[in-house]
Scaffold this active site. Sequence first.
Site, PDB file in Angstrom:
ATOM      1  N   ARG A 145       4.060  19.583   7.400  1.00  0.00           N
ATOM      2  CA  ARG A 145       5.045  18.557   7.762  1.00  0.00           C
ATOM      3  C   ARG A 145       6.243  19.097   8.544  1.00  0.00           C
ATOM      4  NH1 ARG A 145       7.743  15.907   4.579  1.00  0.00           N
ATOM      5  NH2 ARG A 145       7.823  13.996   5.784  1.00  0.00           N
ATOM      6  N   GLU A 168       0.832  -1.217   0.000  1.00  0.00           N
ATOM      7  CA  GLU A 168       0.000   0.000   0.000  1.00  0.00           C
ATOM      8  C   GLU A 168       0.863   1.262   0.000  1.00  0.00           C
ATOM      9  OE1 GLU A 168      -1.691  -0.963   3.762  1.00  0.00           O
ATOM     10  OE2 GLU A 168      -3.419  -1.973   2.910  1.00  0.00           O
ATOM     11  N   CYS A 193       0.026  33.309  11.929  1.00  0.00           N
ATOM     12  CA  CYS A 193       0.317  34.093  13.128  1.00  0.00           C
ATOM     13  C   CYS A 193       0.971  33.263  14.214  1.00  0.00           C
ATOM     14  CB  CYS A 193      -0.959  34.723  13.645  1.00  0.00           C
ATOM     15  SG  CYS A 193      -1.731  35.752  12.395  1.00  0.00           S
ATOM     16  N   GLU A 194       2.042  32.570  13.886  1.00  0.00           N
ATOM     17  CA  GLU A 194       2.845  31.955  14.938  1.00  0.00           C
ATOM     18  C   GLU A 194       4.265  31.696  14.458  1.00  0.00           C
ATOM     19  OE1 GLU A 194       1.838  27.699  15.821  1.00  0.00           O
ATOM     20  OE2 GLU A 194      -0.124  28.411  15.226  1.00  0.00           O
ATOM     21  N   TYR A 213       1.215  14.247   1.574  1.00  0.00           N
ATOM     22  CA  TYR A 213       0.923  14.773   2.919  1.00  0.00           C
ATOM     23  C   TYR A 213       1.104  16.285   3.008  1.00  0.00           C
ATOM     24  CZ  TYR A 213       1.213   9.767   3.804  1.00  0.00           C
ATOM     25  OH  TYR A 213       1.022   8.416   3.731  1.00  0.00           O
TER      26      TYR A 213
HETATM   27  C1  LIG Z   1      -0.163   5.616   5.714  1.00  0.00           C
HETATM   28  C2  LIG Z   1      -0.384   4.202   5.340  1.00  0.00           C
HETATM   29  C3  LIG Z   1       0.114   3.713   4.141  1.00  0.00           C
HETATM   30  C4  LIG Z   1       0.950   4.541   3.208  1.00  0.00           C
HETATM   31  O1  LIG Z   1       2.150   4.886   3.770  1.00  0.00           O
HETATM   32  P1  LIG Z   1       3.269   5.665   2.915  1.00  0.00           P
HETATM   33  O2  LIG Z   1       4.350   5.873   3.885  1.00  0.00           O
HETATM   34  O3  LIG Z   1       2.654   6.922   2.441  1.00  0.00           O
HETATM   35  O4  LIG Z   1       3.661   4.766   1.794  1.00  0.00           O
HETATM   36  C5  LIG Z   1      -0.158   2.403   3.810  1.00  0.00           C
HETATM   37  N1  LIG Z   1      -0.898   1.603   4.625  1.00  0.00           N
HETATM   38  C6  LIG Z   1      -1.379   2.050   5.793  1.00  0.00           C
HETATM   39  C7  LIG Z   1      -2.191   1.151   6.620  1.00  0.00           C
HETATM   40  C8  LIG Z   1      -1.142   3.352   6.193  1.00  0.00           C
HETATM   41  O5  LIG Z   1      -1.624   3.779   7.362  1.00  0.00           O
END
Ligand SMILES: *Cc1c(COP(=O)(O)O)cnc(C)c1O
Length: 424
Positions: free
Chosen positions: A321, A281, A352-353, A382
């Site tokens: 970030r 993922e 404002c910080e 992100y």
């Molecule tokens: C955030 C997340 C991802 C993706 O993570 P990356 O660091 O953006 O590749 C995949 N799986 C789960 C369950 C996540 O929480």
Amino acid sequence: MSRLPLSLLPETATVQQDGSLAIGGCDVAELAAEFGTPLFIYDEAHLRARCREAVATFGLGNAVYATKAFLCTAMARLAYDEGMLLDVASGGELFVARRAGVPAGSLVMHGNNKSLDELRMAIVEGVRHIVVDSFDELDRLDALHAEGLPRPNVVARITPGLHVHTHEFIATGQDDSKFGFNLGNGSAMKAIDRMRRSPSMVLRGVHCHIGSNVFEAANFAKAAELMAGFAIPLDLPELVLGGGLGVAYVEGEEASTITQWGNVLLDACAALGVTSTVSVEPGRSIVASAAITVYTVGTMKELPGIRTYISVDGGMSDNPRPVLYGSGYEAFLPREVVAERPMSARLVGKHCESGDVLVLDAALPADVKVGDLLATPVTGAYGHSMASNYNKLTRPPVLFVRDGAARVVVRRETYEDLVQCDVE
Ligand SMILES: *Cc1c(COP(=O)(O)O)cnc(C)c1O
């Protein structure tokens, strides 16, 4: 004195004859003039190439784009068109993906605290599987089955007890974690037993996600080893190894490619004797370096003996970030991409910080001046997805550029948008 490493720019970025930047065949200064700043510019060819690389490495159906990294209608469609499945982690992400036309069967549902309504939505829509995170969630799935809903496919999220080197806010595989069923304390096995016997769901496999922005391949091999040891005796069809591949944000950082990461994971699984389907993922590694953010320099304050502050027209509202994780970025001027950068300045936003910092110690060309366009690369992940309306700033638009044409995929917010939910 260093120059901007061009490897941090999107794939189709080119330095034009006059030294200025083009992406996707579009002149960045012209885009800024037409669409205003701050502005997110995504290289569509780069996005597509990363999706294709993930699908080619892991196989069709085994590469799941983690939408939380960057989601809008166009991005959901792009990832789906390129053969990826999509990971959604809330009812809202599920809604956006479905409304974009992504079939529910191509979505997986995540979250450590899914509400009854979110689970109901996932089941009624018919998502590919739900990644179950807690015993309370199992209770909710039982309740929904008792309502007469069909049995969803489920995957159990396991916390393998692995501490990886990344920011503590985005490390998720260690024992002290809000995520998943703990492997070491027996919760994982208890959950699996319950899920296997449950008439409310169909257990398809196990899942882990050790954290985000992880650079060392050995961490992924170790996670695969811990998970394989647990998963092989269960003999389930699916093993999901999450996302987390790190990307280079600043000079000197080096990250694996998706292909290299895939080879580490798939070789480890093969060597360990895993026969289930292995899927991943990735989020950040698909979108991060596909985009730059373009700002306009508004003020420059030189504090003798202290430092110079350069303020731009965005800040922590379009890129939280640095504030959240102390993340580093590079900065450069799109009008002279490869210029030497002898000047050191703190790049800040307009909020404002004092914490509203984009780059603590930015290296910039000496001739930077008020009115210049200034860009930060590797802002595709992100950034927009974590953007806010702090100080009631309107969130920037998102452009996809490709083959000399730009299209707005998220328009700039208007002041009217800011009061849309207010009840008078
Ligand atoms: C955030 C997340 C991802 C993706 O993570 P990356 O660091 O953006 O590749 C995949 N799986 C789960 C369950 C996540 O929480």
